[in-house]
Design an enzyme around this catalytic site. Structure first.
Site, PDB file in Angstrom:
ATOM      1  N   PRO A 268      66.018  65.581 -94.673  1.00  0.00           N
ATOM      2  CA  PRO A 268      65.881  64.714 -95.846  1.00  0.00           C
ATOM      3  C   PRO A 268      64.652  65.023 -96.693  1.00  0.00           C
ATOM      4  O   PRO A 268      64.740  65.112 -97.917  1.00  0.00           O
ATOM      5  CB  PRO A 268      65.820  63.308 -95.245  1.00  0.00           C
ATOM      6  CG  PRO A 268      66.547  63.424 -93.944  1.00  0.00           C
ATOM      7  CD  PRO A 268      66.236  64.806 -93.443  1.00  0.00           C
TER       8      PRO A 268
ATOM      9  N   LYS B  75      62.887  71.815-108.094  1.00  0.00           N
ATOM     10  CA  LYS B  75      63.986  70.955-107.626  1.00  0.00           C
ATOM     11  C   LYS B  75      63.695  69.482-107.956  1.00  0.00           C
ATOM     12  O   LYS B  75      64.583  68.740-108.389  1.00  0.00           O
ATOM     13  CB  LYS B  75      64.157  71.131-106.116  1.00  0.00           C
ATOM     14  CG  LYS B  75      65.164  70.208-105.466  1.00  0.00           C
ATOM     15  CD  LYS B  75      66.585  70.522-105.893  1.00  0.00           C
ATOM     16  CE  LYS B  75      67.559  69.485-105.381  1.00  0.00           C
ATOM     17  NZ  LYS B  75      68.909  69.695-105.888  1.00  0.00           N
TER      18      LYS B  75
ATOM     19  N   LYS C  23      63.943  59.781-103.428  1.00  0.00           N
ATOM     20  CA  LYS C  23      62.856  60.608-102.873  1.00  0.00           C
ATOM     21  C   LYS C  23      62.489  61.733-103.850  1.00  0.00           C
ATOM     22  O   LYS C  23      61.323  61.982-104.115  1.00  0.00           O
ATOM     23  CB  LYS C  23      63.330  61.163-101.520  1.00  0.00           C
ATOM     24  CG  LYS C  23      62.467  62.171-100.840  1.00  0.00           C
ATOM     25  CD  LYS C  23      62.948  63.609-100.937  1.00  0.00           C
ATOM     26  CE  LYS C  23      64.386  63.876-100.670  1.00  0.00           C
ATOM     27  NZ  LYS C  23      64.836  65.227-100.794  1.00  0.00           N
TER      28      LYS C  23
HETATM   29  P1  NDP Z   1      71.806  63.860 -94.990  1.00  0.00           P
HETATM   30  O1  NDP Z   1      71.109  62.568 -95.086  1.00  0.00           O
HETATM   31  O2  NDP Z   1      73.289  63.917 -95.079  1.00  0.00           O
HETATM   32  O3  NDP Z   1      71.422  64.614 -93.632  1.00  0.00           O
HETATM   33  C1  NDP Z   1      70.097  64.668 -93.202  1.00  0.00           C
HETATM   34  C2  NDP Z   1      69.956  65.562 -91.992  1.00  0.00           C
HETATM   35  O4  NDP Z   1      68.610  65.459 -91.522  1.00  0.00           O
HETATM   36  C3  NDP Z   1      70.850  65.172 -90.823  1.00  0.00           C
HETATM   37  O5  NDP Z   1      71.155  66.331 -90.093  1.00  0.00           O
HETATM   38  C4  NDP Z   1      69.927  64.248 -90.032  1.00  0.00           C
HETATM   39  O6  NDP Z   1      70.256  64.168 -88.657  1.00  0.00           O
HETATM   40  C5  NDP Z   1      68.620  64.978 -90.173  1.00  0.00           C
HETATM   41  N1  NDP Z   1      67.479  64.093 -89.935  1.00  0.00           N
HETATM   42  C6  NDP Z   1      67.190  62.928 -90.557  1.00  0.00           C
HETATM   43  N2  NDP Z   1      66.032  62.412 -90.089  1.00  0.00           N
HETATM   44  C7  NDP Z   1      65.595  63.266 -89.139  1.00  0.00           C
HETATM   45  C8  NDP Z   1      64.458  63.300 -88.283  1.00  0.00           C
HETATM   46  N3  NDP Z   1      63.526  62.335 -88.316  1.00  0.00           N
HETATM   47  N4  NDP Z   1      64.343  64.333 -87.422  1.00  0.00           N
HETATM   48  C9  NDP Z   1      65.262  65.297 -87.378  1.00  0.00           C
HETATM   49  N5  NDP Z   1      66.367  65.344 -88.156  1.00  0.00           N
HETATM   50  C10 NDP Z   1      66.516  64.340 -89.029  1.00  0.00           C
HETATM   51  O7  NDP Z   1      71.137  64.806 -96.097  1.00  0.00           O
HETATM   52  P2  NDP Z   1      71.798  66.008 -96.919  1.00  0.00           P
HETATM   53  O8  NDP Z   1      72.391  66.991 -95.996  1.00  0.00           O
HETATM   54  O9  NDP Z   1      72.596  65.448 -98.042  1.00  0.00           O
HETATM   55  O10 NDP Z   1      70.469  66.597 -97.606  1.00  0.00           O
HETATM   56  C11 NDP Z   1      69.576  67.466 -96.925  1.00  0.00           C
HETATM   57  C12 NDP Z   1      68.563  67.969 -97.955  1.00  0.00           C
HETATM   58  O11 NDP Z   1      69.247  68.662 -99.002  1.00  0.00           O
HETATM   59  C13 NDP Z   1      67.783  66.814 -98.636  1.00  0.00           C
HETATM   60  O12 NDP Z   1      66.467  67.221 -98.894  1.00  0.00           O
HETATM   61  C14 NDP Z   1      68.549  66.616 -99.942  1.00  0.00           C
HETATM   62  O13 NDP Z   1      67.712  66.051-100.950  1.00  0.00           O
HETATM   63  C15 NDP Z   1      68.977  68.051-100.265  1.00  0.00           C
HETATM   64  N6  NDP Z   1      70.161  68.174-101.108  1.00  0.00           N
HETATM   65  C16 NDP Z   1      71.339  67.489-100.850  1.00  0.00           C
HETATM   66  C17 NDP Z   1      72.443  67.626-101.680  1.00  0.00           C
HETATM   67  C18 NDP Z   1      73.751  66.926-101.442  1.00  0.00           C
HETATM   68  O14 NDP Z   1      74.650  67.057-102.298  1.00  0.00           O
HETATM   69  N7  NDP Z   1      73.949  66.202-100.348  1.00  0.00           N
HETATM   70  C19 NDP Z   1      72.364  68.501-102.873  1.00  0.00           C
HETATM   71  C20 NDP Z   1      71.137  69.238-103.010  1.00  0.00           C
HETATM   72  C21 NDP Z   1      70.079  69.050-102.170  1.00  0.00           C
HETATM   73  P3  NDP Z   1      71.278  63.064 -88.093  1.00  0.00           P
HETATM   74  O15 NDP Z   1      72.623  63.699 -88.176  1.00  0.00           O
HETATM   75  O16 NDP Z   1      70.797  62.806 -86.723  1.00  0.00           O
HETATM   76  O17 NDP Z   1      71.154  61.834 -88.994  1.00  0.00           O
END
Ligand code: NDP
Length: 295
Positions: free
Chosen positions: A66, A171, A240
């Site tokens: 995140p 970004k 964020k």
């Molecule tokens: P999600 O919220 O869907 O997934 C977050 C991931 O991070 C999950 O694998 C989660 O694990 C893991 N996570 C969360 N907290 C922790 C922690 N404390 N320790 C370890 N792992 C953790 O996010 P997205 O995949 O959507 O986004 C990821 C990044 O990409 C972000 O920075 C977002 O801003 C960016 N992004 C996203 C886009 C989108 O369309 N979704 C587009 C462009 C950029 P768990 O499965 O256990 O919750």
């Protein structure tokens, strides 16, 4: 090439899927282990029980979490990556992170012979699935060239933004613009609904005129008018991103009242709509405040 991917969220899992094939040898780790197990059932990948195990043999490590706070946690926390990263490995952080944290991680890793590149992505889950993301990266050219094939597996437009932290900066500003567009389009259309103009008619004109944006051309027609509001990119993550842009502006002494106000409004939207809401659901806040629906 041995690659470790940490963070199989909405976008991370789709990006990792392009690395589950030759010439890559993929190991995945996810905090919620069942998601990594599901991924490995569908793709050619091994599951690691901890971040430390995931990166032990990896030449290239990708994190997609995140924010930079979680990247720090996965690096330094219990069973974190720090002690197991190989000398000569490259950590590509695809998180939309914050520039100061990325710079400090790069400095720390540099002292251990590990390279760091910040490489946030844009294009959403559709481009992630197609392997056509835009990647904006910060770091040294010589390092990036070593890992280019990995980034090309999920990226199409790949742009060097500058030194470490520049990808994150770019970004954050891109997403600040997205946040501004969502709220401004919602406000404009809410006024037009009150004025008795059909939003579909309004969009037909706006999208042939200078007021158009990706929000007016794609997000509102596909997600708001249809009332579908699919959950692809969490509102909390956009909050964020605009927060990172606002802090960056403050640190640099820039005057950006519009970014600050939009950051406050996204904070309100997150409080109202919760952690799971999609970013486009911010429109619902504007609709509620104005007693209209844009449909
Ligand atoms: P999600 O919220 O869907 O997934 C977050 C991931 O991070 C999950 O694998 C989660 O694990 C893991 N996570 C969360 N907290 C922790 C922690 N404390 N320790 C370890 N792992 C953790 O996010 P997205 O995949 O959507 O986004 C990821 C990044 O990409 C972000 O920075 C977002 O801003 C960016 N992004 C996203 C886009 C989108 O369309 N979704 C587009 C462009 C950029 P768990 O499965 O256990 O919750």
């Amino acid at each position: 090439m041995k690659v470790a991917f940490l963070g199989l969220g909405d976008i991370g899992a789709l990006m990792a899927s392009h690395l589950a094939r030759d010439p890559f040898d993929l190991v995945v780790w996810n905090r919620t282990a069942s998601k990594a197990d599901d991924f490995a059932r569908e793709h050619r990948a091994r599951v690691a029980p901890t971040p430390a195990e995931a990166v032990r043999d990896a030449q290239v490590v990708i994190t997609c979490l995140p924010s930079s706070v979680e990247v720090e946690a996965v690096l330094h926390g219990e069973n974190g990556m720090l002690g197991s990263l190989r000398k000569g490995a490259v950590l590509i952080d695809c998180t939309s992170g914050d520039p100061p944290t990325s710079r400090s991680i790069a400095a720390e890793l540099g002292g251990r012979g590990v390279e760091f590149i910040d490489a946030p992505v844009s294009g959403g889950t559709t481009a992630a699935k197609a392997g056509t993301l835009t990647v904006m990266w910060g770091g040294a050219e010589s390092v990036f060239e070593r890992v280019r094939p990995v980034v090309e597996a999920f990226g199409k437009k790949i742009v060097h933004a500058g030194p470490v932290g520049s990808g994150d900066a770019l970004k954050a500003v891109n997403n600040a613009l997205l946040a501004v567009h969502i709220l401004s389009a919602a406000e404009g259309l809410a006024v037009l609904v009150k004025a008795g103009v059909d939003p579909k008619v309004a969009l037909e004109v706006i999208n042939a005129s200078s007021g158009r944006s990706n929000t007016s051309e794609n997000l509102i027609p596909q997600r708001v008018l249809t009332r579908a509001f699919p959950r692809t990119f969490r509102l909390a993550l956009l909050e964020k991103d605009i927060g990172i842009a606002a802090v960056m502006a403050e640190d640099l002494g820039a005057r950006t009242p519009l970014i600050s106000l939009t950051a406050e409004r996204f904070h309100e939207a997150r409080e109202k709509l919760g952690e799971k809401a999609d970013h486009v659901e911010a429109v619902k806040m504007v609709e509620e405040e104005n007693g209209v629906e844009i449909k």
